[in-house]
Scaffold this motif. Structure first.
Motif, PDB file in Angstrom:
ATOM      1  N   LEU A 490       0.832  -1.200   0.000  1.00  0.00           N
ATOM      2  CA  LEU A 490       0.000   0.000   0.000  1.00  0.00           C
ATOM      3  C   LEU A 490       0.875   1.261   0.000  1.00  0.00           C
ATOM      4  O   LEU A 490       2.005   1.234   0.503  1.00  0.00           O
ATOM      5  CB  LEU A 490      -0.896   0.020   1.233  1.00  0.00           C
ATOM      6  N   PRO A 491       0.367   2.366  -0.511  1.00  0.00           N
ATOM      7  CA  PRO A 491       1.117   3.624  -0.429  1.00  0.00           C
ATOM      8  C   PRO A 491       1.067   4.204   0.979  1.00  0.00           C
ATOM      9  O   PRO A 491       0.343   3.701   1.851  1.00  0.00           O
ATOM     10  CB  PRO A 491       0.380   4.531  -1.417  1.00  0.00           C
ATOM     11  N   ALA A 492       1.824   5.247   1.202  1.00  0.00           N
ATOM     12  CA  ALA A 492       1.799   5.924   2.504  1.00  0.00           C
ATOM     13  C   ALA A 492       0.436   6.576   2.724  1.00  0.00           C
ATOM     14  O   ALA A 492      -0.187   7.073   1.779  1.00  0.00           O
ATOM     15  CB  ALA A 492       2.905   6.966   2.573  1.00  0.00           C
ATOM     16  N   PRO A 493      -0.062   6.613   3.953  1.00  0.00           N
ATOM     17  CA  PRO A 493      -1.343   7.280   4.230  1.00  0.00           C
ATOM     18  C   PRO A 493      -1.247   8.781   3.934  1.00  0.00           C
ATOM     19  O   PRO A 493      -0.190   9.392   4.063  1.00  0.00           O
ATOM     20  CB  PRO A 493      -1.557   7.041   5.725  1.00  0.00           C
ATOM     21  N   MET A 494      -2.359   9.359   3.540  1.00  0.00           N
ATOM     22  CA  MET A 494      -2.429  10.796   3.330  1.00  0.00           C
ATOM     23  C   MET A 494      -3.382  11.411   4.353  1.00  0.00           C
ATOM     24  O   MET A 494      -4.192  10.702   4.972  1.00  0.00           O
ATOM     25  CB  MET A 494      -2.922  11.123   1.912  1.00  0.00           C
ATOM     26  N   ALA A 495      -3.271  12.706   4.556  1.00  0.00           N
ATOM     27  CA  ALA A 495      -4.233  13.389   5.421  1.00  0.00           C
ATOM     28  C   ALA A 495      -5.599  13.319   4.757  1.00  0.00           C
ATOM     29  O   ALA A 495      -5.778  13.761   3.621  1.00  0.00           O
ATOM     30  CB  ALA A 495      -3.807  14.834   5.640  1.00  0.00           C
ATOM     31  N   CYS A 496      -6.559  12.759   5.462  1.00  0.00           N
ATOM     32  CA  CYS A 496      -7.881  12.561   4.879  1.00  0.00           C
ATOM     33  C   CYS A 496      -8.645  13.882   4.845  1.00  0.00           C
ATOM     34  O   CYS A 496      -8.797  14.544   5.886  1.00  0.00           O
ATOM     35  CB  CYS A 496      -8.663  11.521   5.679  1.00  0.00           C
ATOM     36  N   PRO A 497      -9.153  14.295   3.676  1.00  0.00           N
ATOM     37  CA  PRO A 497      -9.857  15.589   3.588  1.00  0.00           C
ATOM     38  C   PRO A 497     -11.316  15.536   4.020  1.00  0.00           C
ATOM     39  O   PRO A 497     -11.991  16.558   4.013  1.00  0.00           O
ATOM     40  CB  PRO A 497      -9.752  15.925   2.095  1.00  0.00           C
ATOM     41  N   HIS A 498     -11.799  14.354   4.417  1.00  0.00           N
ATOM     42  CA  HIS A 498     -13.215  14.232   4.788  1.00  0.00           C
ATOM     43  C   HIS A 498     -13.366  13.324   6.009  1.00  0.00           C
ATOM     44  O   HIS A 498     -14.133  12.363   6.003  1.00  0.00           O
ATOM     45  CB  HIS A 498     -14.050  13.711   3.611  1.00  0.00           C
ATOM     46  N   LEU A 499     -12.611  13.669   7.064  1.00  0.00           N
ATOM     47  CA  LEU A 499     -12.621  12.890   8.300  1.00  0.00           C
ATOM     48  C   LEU A 499     -13.060  13.785   9.468  1.00  0.00           C
ATOM     49  O   LEU A 499     -12.561  14.898   9.626  1.00  0.00           O
ATOM     50  CB  LEU A 499     -11.222  12.332   8.563  1.00  0.00           C
ATOM     51  N   TRP A 500     -13.989  13.274  10.292  1.00  0.00           N
ATOM     52  CA  TRP A 500     -14.499  14.012  11.446  1.00  0.00           C
ATOM     53  C   TRP A 500     -14.329  13.168  12.715  1.00  0.00           C
ATOM     54  O   TRP A 500     -14.200  11.933  12.636  1.00  0.00           O
ATOM     55  CB  TRP A 500     -15.977  14.360  11.265  1.00  0.00           C
ATOM     56  N   LYS A 501     -14.342  13.829  13.887  1.00  0.00           N
ATOM     57  CA  LYS A 501     -14.171  13.126  15.152  1.00  0.00           C
ATOM     58  C   LYS A 501     -15.155  13.667  16.195  1.00  0.00           C
ATOM     59  O   LYS A 501     -15.663  14.785  16.093  1.00  0.00           O
ATOM     60  CB  LYS A 501     -12.738  13.286  15.665  1.00  0.00           C
ATOM     61  N   ALA A 502     -15.371  12.849  17.211  1.00  0.00           N
ATOM     62  CA  ALA A 502     -16.220  13.243  18.341  1.00  0.00           C
ATOM     63  C   ALA A 502     -15.995  12.247  19.467  1.00  0.00           C
ATOM     64  O   ALA A 502     -15.432  11.163  19.266  1.00  0.00           O
ATOM     65  CB  ALA A 502     -17.692  13.283  17.943  1.00  0.00           C
ATOM     66  N   SER A 503     -16.432  12.611  20.665  1.00  0.00           N
ATOM     67  CA  SER A 503     -16.461  11.701  21.816  1.00  0.00           C
ATOM     68  C   SER A 503     -17.895  11.257  22.048  1.00  0.00           C
ATOM     69  O   SER A 503     -18.850  11.990  21.734  1.00  0.00           O
ATOM     70  CB  SER A 503     -15.913  12.391  23.062  1.00  0.00           C
ATOM     71  N   LEU A 504     -18.055  10.064  22.612  1.00  0.00           N
ATOM     72  CA  LEU A 504     -19.405   9.521  22.794  1.00  0.00           C
ATOM     73  C   LEU A 504     -20.280  10.397  23.689  1.00  0.00           C
ATOM     74  O   LEU A 504     -21.478  10.522  23.467  1.00  0.00           O
ATOM     75  CB  LEU A 504     -19.325   8.112  23.393  1.00  0.00           C
ATOM     76  N   GLY A 505     -19.679  10.997  24.699  1.00  0.00           N
ATOM     77  CA  GLY A 505     -20.485  11.762  25.647  1.00  0.00           C
ATOM     78  C   GLY A 505     -21.134  10.835  26.659  1.00  0.00           C
ATOM     79  O   GLY A 505     -20.765   9.661  26.821  1.00  0.00           O
ATOM     80  N   THR A 506     -22.130  11.336  27.335  1.00  0.00           N
ATOM     81  CA  THR A 506     -22.753  10.595  28.442  1.00  0.00           C
ATOM     82  C   THR A 506     -23.388   9.294  27.969  1.00  0.00           C
ATOM     83  O   THR A 506     -24.191   9.273  27.030  1.00  0.00           O
ATOM     84  CB  THR A 506     -23.828  11.460  29.122  1.00  0.00           C
ATOM     85  N   VAL A 507     -22.982   8.198  28.644  1.00  0.00           N
ATOM     86  CA  VAL A 507     -23.601   6.885  28.417  1.00  0.00           C
ATOM     87  C   VAL A 507     -24.059   6.389  29.780  1.00  0.00           C
ATOM     88  O   VAL A 507     -23.248   6.124  30.679  1.00  0.00           O
ATOM     89  CB  VAL A 507     -22.608   5.886  27.785  1.00  0.00           C
ATOM     90  N   SER A 508     -25.340   6.274  29.972  1.00  0.00           N
ATOM     91  CA  SER A 508     -25.883   6.013  31.313  1.00  0.00           C
ATOM     92  C   SER A 508     -25.983   4.533  31.651  1.00  0.00           C
ATOM     93  O   SER A 508     -25.985   4.162  32.836  1.00  0.00           O
ATOM     94  CB  SER A 508     -27.267   6.654  31.451  1.00  0.00           C
ATOM     95  N   THR A 509     -26.072   3.680  30.645  1.00  0.00           N
ATOM     96  CA  THR A 509     -26.279   2.259  30.924  1.00  0.00           C
ATOM     97  C   THR A 509     -25.334   1.415  30.079  1.00  0.00           C
ATOM     98  O   THR A 509     -24.982   1.785  28.951  1.00  0.00           O
ATOM     99  CB  THR A 509     -27.725   1.840  30.602  1.00  0.00           C
TER     100      THR A 509
END
Length: 536
Positions: A490-509
Motif C-alpha cells: 500500500l502507499p503511505a497514508p495521506m491526510a484525509c480531507p473528509h474525516l471528522w471526530k467526536a467523543s461519545l459523551g454521556t452513556v448512562s447504561t
C-alpha cells in the motif's frame, strides 16, 4: 490534431515568420515557392436514415452542427456543409449535438471523427495510426436521432490503470459486472485508462463494453507513448484507439469537454510529463464555448486535477481558468491522485470567478494501484490512501443541476461513511471514548452530526492532517509483515480531507449502543452511517 505542431511544419512556420519580417523591413513581397499550404477539408454532417454509414442522395444535411479541426470550430450551413483547414496531422471531429448520436462501434466507443495522417504515425514502441492516404474529397459525418432527456446519469471512472491482463480482469469483476445494464446515458474514464502497457487498450475496451453504454475516454499520463521524444507524438497510440485526445459534445442540456492536460517533454536527459494544455487546445476550448449558451451547464473532464497535483505549466493553467470563469454554470472532474475529494476553488486556488468552482477529484477504480491484501476472489482491497474504498461515481444531471453519488466497488450503495470506534469501552470511561467518521463523498461546508441511539444530534469536529485510521492500521500491519509481502504494498497514508471526530459523551447504561452519523452536504444531499459499540 496534436497539442503542438510537428517539427517540419514548425520549421516551415518559423521560416514563414522570418520571411514576413524580411518583407516588412524591405518593403518587398516574397513568393514562398515549394511550401505546401494547409489543405481545406470539406464535408457534410447528415442524418443517416438507413444507418449504413454513407450519405445517400435522399439523406439531408443537418444545419448548425459544429465541426472542429482541434482549433477552429465552425457551424454547418443550411445544407449541413462545413469547411475547415487541415495539415498532414489533423483529426476532424463533429461536436455531437443534443438529440443525436454519432457512430458507436461494437465496443460502445463513439466514433464521430476522421483522422487525416497521410503518412501515418512514426514508428514508436506501441503502434500509432496507419497511413490514411490523401484527404477525401468530402469528409462526411453521419448522425442518428437519439432522444436525450434533461435528466440523465453518467458513470465516471477514475484511473482503472491495469498494468497487465490480470488487473483488467480485476476491473471486470470488481466494477464492470455490477454495472451491466446500468441505466446511464454514457460513461467516462478520466484518464490513466492503462498503466503504461498500451497493448492492453483492446482488452480493456472489451471488458468495459459489457456495461452496455457509450463510453468516452480522457487521456492520462500513463496512456501516452513514453518512447516519444516530444509531446506532439506522445498520443499517437491513443489516437489510433480513441481518436482526438480532446473534444466536446452535448448531451441533453449539458455541454461536456474532454481535456488533454498531459504535456510530455524532455528536461535535459530526462523525459517527463507536466500538467499543461497546448495553445491550440486552449483556442479550441475558447472557440467551442462561444457556441454554448450561458444557461447551459458546462462539465470539463480532465485527468490531472486543477489543484493538489503535478505542477502546471502556469500560463496555460491561468488561461484555462480564465476561459472557464466566463461560464455561469461550470464544474470539472479529474482523477490522477487516487483519492476522492470535492474542492470548492476560490481565489487562493487561482479561481477569480464570482463564486467558487466545484472541482471533483474522482475516486479511482484501481484504488491504490491494485495494492493491498487480496480478498476471497483474489482481488486486492486496494483502499485509497485517504481511506476511501476503490470504486466509481455516478453523476445525476437535470438541466443546470447535478448531484454526485459515490459507489464503493462490490459494496452496498448505502456504504457512504466509515465509522471507526473501539469494539467496547468501560461504562466509567465511555463518555471520553473518541471515534472517527470518514464521509467519503462529503463536500466542503458539510454539516456532520452524530447521535447515540435515539438521543439528540451533536456536531462533529473536522480533523486536521489526520489519516484515515483504518488505512493507517492496514499500513501498520503490512510493516509488521516485513518486506516480503505476498501482495503489492500500500502507499503511505495521506491526510484525509473528509474525516471528522467526536467523543461519545454521556452513556448512562451498559449494553450495545448504536452510533449514528449524518452528513448534510451544502447541496442538500444526505449521507448516513452506523456502527455499534459495546459498553460494559
Amino acid at each position: 490534431m496534436h497539442r503542438t505542431l510537428h517539427s517540419p511544419l514548425r520549421r516551415y512556420l518559423t521560416s514563414f515568420s522570418s520571411l514576413l519580417l524580411i518583407s516588412a523591413c524591405c518593403g518587398q513581397d516574397f513568393l514562398l515557392a515549394g511550401h505546401k499550404q494547409p489543405d481545406k477539408a470539406t464535408g457534410i454532417v447528415f442524418l443517416d436514415s438507413n444507418q449504413n454509414g454513407t450519405r445517400d442522395a435522399d439523406e439531408p444535411g443537418i444545419p448548425g452542427v459544429k465541426v472542429s479541426n482541434g482549433r477552429e470550430v465552425v457551424a454547418c450551413d443550411q445544407h449541413g456543409h462545413y469547411e475547415l483547414p487541415v495539415d498532414d496531422d489533423t483529426i476532424l471531429f463533429v461536436i455531437k449535438p443534443s438529440g443525436y448520436r454519432t457512430v458507436i462501434d461494437a465496443l460502445n466507443i463513439p466514433r464521430g471523427y476522421y483522422i487525416h495522417k497521410p503518412a501515418g504515425s512514426p514508428k514508436l514502441d506501441f503502434p500509432g495510426v496507419a497511413p490514411t492516404g490523401p484527404l477525401p474529397a468530402s469528409v462526411d459525418f453521419p448522425l442518428y436521432h437519439s432522444p436525450e432527456p434533461a435528466a440523465f446519469d453518467v458513470i465516471f471512472f477514475g484511473d482503472p490503470q491495469p498494468r497487465n491482463q490480470q488487473e483488467v480482469d480485476f476491473i471486470a469483476h470488481d466494477v464492470v459486472e455490477e454495472l451491466v445494464g446500468a441505466k446511464a446515458a454514457f460513461g467516462v474514464t478520466l484518464g490513466d485508462i492503462l498503466f503504461d502497457d498500451l497493448t492492453l487498450f483492446d482488452n480493456f475496451n472489451r471488458a468495459l463494453s459489457h456495461i452496455g453504454v457509450p463510453w468516452y475516454n480522457v487521456i492520462g499520463n500513463h496512456d501516452i507513448n513514453y518512447a516519444s521524444e516530444n509531446d506532439e507524438l506522445s498520443d499517437e497510440t491513443y489516437e489510433r484507439v480513441y481518436g482526438p485526445p480532446y473534444f466536446s459534445f452535448d448531451y441533453g442540456p449539458v455541454h461536456f469537454i474532454a481535456v488533454d492536460d498531459i504535456h510530455w517533454m524532455r528536461d535535459g536527459q530526462k523525459k517527463l510529463y507536466r500538467t499543461g494544455l497546448s495553445e491550440e487546445q486552449l483556442t479550441f476550448i475558447e472557440n467551442d464555448l462561444k457556441h454554448v449558451p450561458q444557461d447551459r451547464l458546462v462539465v470539463a473532464m480532465m485527468h490531472i486535477p486543477l489543484v493538489k497535483s503535478t505542477p502546471w505549466i502556469e500560463p496555460r493553467r491561468e488561461r484555462l481558468l480564465r476561459i472557464l470563469e466566463t461560464r455561469e454554470h461550470c464544474i470539472s472532474l479529474a482523477g490522477h491522485t487516487h483519492h476522492h475529494e470535492h474542492v470548492l476553488m476560490n481565489n487562493n486556488d487561482g479561481w477569480k470567478g464570482s463564486r467558487p468552482h466545484h472541482h471533483i477529484i474522482n475516486v479511482t477504480v484501481c484504488g491504490a494501484w491494485w495494492s493491498g491484501k487480496p480478498d476471497e476472489q483474489g482481488i486486492p482491497h486496494s483502499m485509497c490512501a485517504d481511506g476511501t474504498p476503490n470504486g466509481y461515481t455516478i453523476m445525476h444531471f437535470d438541466g443546470q443541476k447535478y448531484l454526485l453519488d459515490y459507489k464503493a466497488a462490490r459494496r452496498d450503495q448505502r456504504e457512504q461513511i466509515r465509522i471507526t470506534a473501539p469494539e467496547s469501552a468501560p461504562l466509567a470511561e465511555a463518555a471520553n471514548v473518541e471515534f472517527r467518521a470518514n464521509a467519503f463523498n462529503a463536500i466542503p461546508g458539510a454539516l456532520v452530526q452524530f447521535r447515540l441511539n435515539d438521543g439528540p444530534w451533536h456536531t462533529m469536529t473536522k480533523t486536521e492532517n489526520e489519516p484515515d485510521p483504518v488505512f493507517q492500521q492496514l499500513v501498520n500491519e503490512e510493516k509488521q509483515l516485513g518486506d516480503q509481502l505476498p501482495w503489492r504494498k500500500l502507499p503511505a497514508p495521506m491526510a484525509c480531507p473528509h474525516l471528522w471526530k467526536a467523543s461519545l459523551g454521556t452513556v448512562s447504561t451498559p449494553g450495545n449502543h448504536l452510533i449514528q452519523v449524518k452528513v448534510t452536504n451544502p447541496n442538500g444531499q444526505i449521507l448516513e452511517g452506523h456502527r455499534t459499540i459495546r459498553v460494559e
